[in-house]
Design a protein around this motif. Sequence first.
Motif, short mmCIF file in Angstrom:
data_model
loop_
_atom_site.label_atom_id
_atom_site.label_comp_id
_atom_site.label_asym_id
_atom_site.label_seq_id
_atom_site.Cartn_x
_atom_site.Cartn_y
_atom_site.Cartn_z
N THR A 161 -24.92 48.28 18.03
CA THR A 161 -24.96 49.38 17.26
C THR A 161 -25.95 50.42 17.28
N ILE A 163 -27.24 52.27 15.04
CA ILE A 163 -27.89 52.47 13.71
C ILE A 163 -29.07 51.42 13.71
N GLU A 259 -22.15 49.75 11.85
CA GLU A 259 -22.98 50.80 11.54
C GLU A 259 -23.36 50.96 9.99
#
Length: 346
Positions: A161, A163, A259
């Motif tokens: 991810t 993030i 996320e």
Amino acid sequence: MKNVVLTGGGTGGHLFAAIEFARFLKDRGYNPVIIGSVYGIENRILKKYPFDYVLLKSKGIMGKGLKDRFVNGFANLDALIHSIGVIKKLKPEFCVGFGGYVSLPVVLSCVILRRKSAILEQNSIPGKANRLLSRLVDLVFVNFDYTAQFLRGSIVVGNPTRIKTKGKHRLFDGRLKLGVVGGSRGARSINNSMIELSEFDLDIDVIHQTGVEDYSRVKDAYKRNGKNWQVVDFIEDMESFYKGIDFIICRSGASTLSEIACAGLGSILIPYPYAIYNHQYYNAKYFLDNEASIIIEDKDLSGKTLHTFISSLTADRLRVMSENAFDLCRRDACEKMLSYLEMVKR
Ligand SMILES: CC(=O)N[C@H]1[C@@H](OP(=O)(O)OP(=O)(O)OC[C@H]2O[C@@H](n3ccc(=O)[nH]c3=O)[C@H](O)[C@@H]2O)O[C@H](CO)[C@@H](O)[C@@H]1O
């Protein structure tokens, strides 16, 4: 530089995980080449990234009528032949399939040409293509522990991810700032229930991603109902978006879940009810079981249900959900995948 092939797309969830792994590999001296489909979101998105890419004319088969299956089956055969040509030329060190219809011809061509190959099943319940590929590839990675029962010998790694940092959410220190996301293409039933919600007297801020089709309809309804809520069709900078909200209403696609975990966001999850094998429900259940989320099934979704849940949220509940979500963030998916891939000898 050694070439490696990453494939996946159609929708954002497969693509953004592949892009994140590509970024990780590039930093470690590999040359990632992403193979997607002309018909997927990747056709628009990949231009913006510094990676080589190839687009095939691959089309989805699952959930289609007989005629489309036949036509798309031929398109995929053509994509397989094209892909074999690409893999022969690139001679990749390894190939990894992230899912979506384009993964099948590409991973198959890597298997046929005896390149080191792997798949990542991002969802709790694997689709047919990954069940088939899992018997042919060297490594099978999964995102959820739950999935290991369907794919023998699989390794739990999480899901790459983009993030990286938990948002500093205000968590009700003032007005609640609610984010609403329908997945890479928006979600009609979420949009409809948000329109209904805007008829209630509710003192919150909202930023709502509608997808392209419903953008004007939602924007007009909010205006009509006297709400100064922000509407966007697609969010380019998801990291800033997650940082700017306290809580989120969304579908339970695998990448969205990874996320919001890493962003440390509590959520109301509304699984897409027509997802294959109802996998979005089981994705969401993992978050529910860990007290990071509330699930509302699509059939029960309305402005009134949302109003009931949102009005009952307290600062404490938000904080606990946020912390529980953050505990589910697996930050080392890329490291794990690469270390296993480097261990396989050819
Ligand atoms: C209907 C269906 O079967 N959907 C599947 C599809 O979903 P889909 O790809 O739509 O959903 P995901 O939640 O996995 O990913 C959405 C991605 O799009 C990004 N995004 C979203 C909105 C936006 O405005 N901007 C933006 O960049 C998100 O940050 C995320 O990275 O693939 C997922 C990954 O295997 C599955 O879990 C989902 O079940």
